[in-house]
Design a protein around this motif. Structure first.
Motif, PDB file in Angstrom:
ATOM      1  N   ALA A  59      40.148  44.006  15.439  1.00 42.67           N
ATOM      2  CA  ALA A  59      41.500  43.625  15.024  1.00 42.67           C
ATOM      3  C   ALA A  59      41.544  43.335  13.529  1.00 42.67           C
ATOM      4  CB  ALA A  59      41.973  42.400  15.810  1.00 42.67           C
ATOM      5  N   ASP A  68      44.166  43.045  19.777  1.00 43.91           N
ATOM      6  CA  ASP A  68      45.410  42.798  19.077  1.00 43.91           C
ATOM      7  C   ASP A  68      45.533  43.735  17.876  1.00 43.91           C
ATOM      8  OD1 ASP A  68      47.679  41.627  18.231  1.00 43.91           O
ATOM      9  OD2 ASP A  68      46.836  39.633  17.901  1.00 43.91           O
ATOM     10  N   LEU A  69      46.247  44.841  18.087  1.00 43.47           N
ATOM     11  CA  LEU A  69      46.367  45.846  17.027  1.00 43.47           C
ATOM     12  C   LEU A  69      47.823  46.272  16.856  1.00 43.47           C
ATOM     13  CD1 LEU A  69      43.313  48.087  18.029  1.00 43.47           C
ATOM     14  CD2 LEU A  69      43.470  46.702  15.956  1.00 43.47           C
ATOM     15  N   GLU A 118      40.332  47.685  11.789  1.00 44.47           N
ATOM     16  CA  GLU A 118      40.398  48.728  12.820  1.00 44.47           C
ATOM     17  C   GLU A 118      39.639  49.988  12.431  1.00 44.47           C
ATOM     18  OE1 GLU A 118      44.396  49.827  13.887  1.00 44.47           O
ATOM     19  OE2 GLU A 118      43.730  51.193  15.464  1.00 44.47           O
ATOM     20  N   SER A 161      48.086  47.691  20.494  1.00 49.31           N
ATOM     21  CA  SER A 161      47.374  46.665  21.268  1.00 49.31           C
ATOM     22  C   SER A 161      47.162  47.106  22.710  1.00 49.31           C
ATOM     23  CB  SER A 161      48.185  45.361  21.277  1.00 49.31           C
ATOM     24  OG  SER A 161      48.310  44.874  19.953  1.00 49.31           O
ATOM     25  N   GLU A 189      42.675  40.544  25.194  1.00 50.80           N
ATOM     26  CA  GLU A 189      43.647  41.361  24.468  1.00 50.80           C
ATOM     27  C   GLU A 189      42.998  41.929  23.197  1.00 50.80           C
ATOM     28  OE1 GLU A 189      46.683  42.133  25.461  1.00 50.80           O
ATOM     29  OE2 GLU A 189      46.583  40.807  27.219  1.00 50.80           O
TER      30      GLU A 189
END
Ligand code: NAD
Ligand code: MG
Length: 376
Positions: free
Chosen positions: A240, A15-16, A243, A20, A13
């Motif tokens: 993450a 994760d943002l 960014e 995301s 994953e």
């Protein structure tokens, strides 16, 4: 559990928050790509961008998968090579998307290496102020690096990657089977970026590569998938945290790259030194610079060199003897690196394997000494 099967697809994953997305890594992802796209996107039509080489090898399998998932699609084939990442090809691609009547719910799929990923991703970012896109990376470099993290863009006469946008993909499909057709030299070049992650912040991964690296290069599915998954986890973690490369965390991904960019600039991007090959030399020089400054054990620098050499990568500029290398010119390229701020070059140094950090305090004499030794 599927994770024990050598045929399993693994998931990482990124994760943002609202941006995301998953990275899927494993075999047969071209064939099942359509289904995976439907799982994450309410797609109307898929515009597939591929270069001529990749289109010939892998486009039909991907298109069949789109059809099986009931997705309409259209393919745009661009020339292979770095020169395709420019304003004229961007203009042509955006025009073709608009000619085809692109709408907001349409999706761009970048099927290819970093060149196609960067170009198609940027076209997606700017067409109709942002279409969703999917990365289907087909080089090892693209699978572990360029398809993850949302940097898209093109080159201009002022330099590489100077025009672009942060635009995160909605999905990354890294099919380990497509690497079977990749030339061995391109595969090894991508492997240098894999080794980089171990050097940055994952010493156990570096040690794992020392044992399993040749299996990764020889194409065994399970170790290959493992290397890609662990690399993507490392990149996803750093992205993450930072960014848009504003806090400095993401800059760690440039380990070896200040040297690499200078080496590539000196070769004139003519194929003498692939990017990953320049990174391999750059990793060795960064480790040696760290040792020269007394922050990194010499034994760690020696391990970095030995492993890259065992993988068949160049570890010194002198591995390209036809180039008339000069310390002064390499230093000059570094002084013009786009990461220079207030006239100071930022280096990523290592306190040891797996312990990279940023420094803007590196004396020019130390860099000159390391380059001088490398060219002796
Ligand atoms: P590339 O896209 O040019 O691919 C290398 C060559 O391999 C090409 O000739 C291509 O046609 C061929 N090829 C690709 N997949 C193949 C396959 N499965 N079988 C046979 N041949 C295949 O180069 P690359 O090394 O993938 O990417 C380099 C680019 O990535 C550079 O432009 C660089 O700036 C960019 N990049 C971007 C990021 C980012 O974060 N956006 C990060 C790293 C690099
Ligand atoms: Mg790189």
């Amino acid at each position: 559990m599927t994770t024990h099967s050598p045929e399993a697809v693994e998931r990482v994953e990124v994760d943002l928050g609202s941006r995301s997305y998953p990275i899927l890594v494993g075999p047969e992802l071209l064939a099942t790509g359509g289904e995976h796209i439907r799982e994450v996107l309410d797609a109307r039509r898929v515009f597939v961008v591929a270069d001529e080489t990749v289109a010939g090898l892998h486009l039909p399998a991907f298109q069949r998968g789109l059809e099986q998932a009931g997705l309409r699609h259209e393919a745009f084939v661009v020339p292979a090579g770095e020169h395709t990442k420019d304003f004229s090809h961007l203009e042509r691609l955006v025009d073709r998307l608009l000619d085809a009547g692109a709408e907001r719910r349409d999706v761009v799929a970048a099927l290819g290496g970093g060149v196609v990923g960067d170009l198609a991703g940027f076209a997606a970012a700017v067409t109709l102020r942002g279409l969703a896109y999917v990365q289907v990376p087909t080089t090892l470099l693209a699978q572990v690096d360029s398809s993850v993290g949302g940097k898209t863009g093109i080159n201009t006469r002022h330099g590489k990657n100077l025009v672009g946008a942060f635009h995160q993909p909605s999905l990354v499909l890294a099919d380990t089977d497509v690497l079977d057709t990749l030339p061995a030299r391109e595969l090894r070049a991508g492997y240098a970026e894999v080794v980089k992650y171990g050097c940055i912040n994952d010493a156990p991964f570096f040690a794992w590569l020392e044992t399993n690296g040749l299996d990764v290069l020889e194409g065994r599915t399970a170790p290959r998938r493992e290397a890609i998954v662990r690399s993507c986890r490392r990149k996803a973690g750093i992205v993450a945290e930072d960014e848009t490369e504003s806090t400095g965390a993401r800059a760690l991904l440039n380990l070896g790259h200040t040297f690499a960019h200078a080496l590539e600039a000196e070769c004139g991007y003519d194929g003498t030194l692939l990017h990953g090959e320049a990174v391999a030399i750059g990793l060795v020089l960064a480790a040696e610079l760290s040792a020269e400054l007394g922050v990194c054990p010499g034994a760690d620098a020696a391990r970095v060199r030995a492993h890259l050499a065992a993988a068949g990568l160049p570890t010194s500029p002198l591995d390209r003897p036809a180039v008339a290398w000069s310390v002064a010119r390499l230093l000059d390229h570094m002084a013009h690196d786009k990461k220079v701020r207030d006239g100071r070059v930022t280096f990523v140094l290592m306190r040891g394997i797996g312990a990279a950090y940023l420094s803007r305090e590196v004396p020019r004499e130390a860099v000159a000494a390391v380059l001088g030794n490398a060219l002796m």
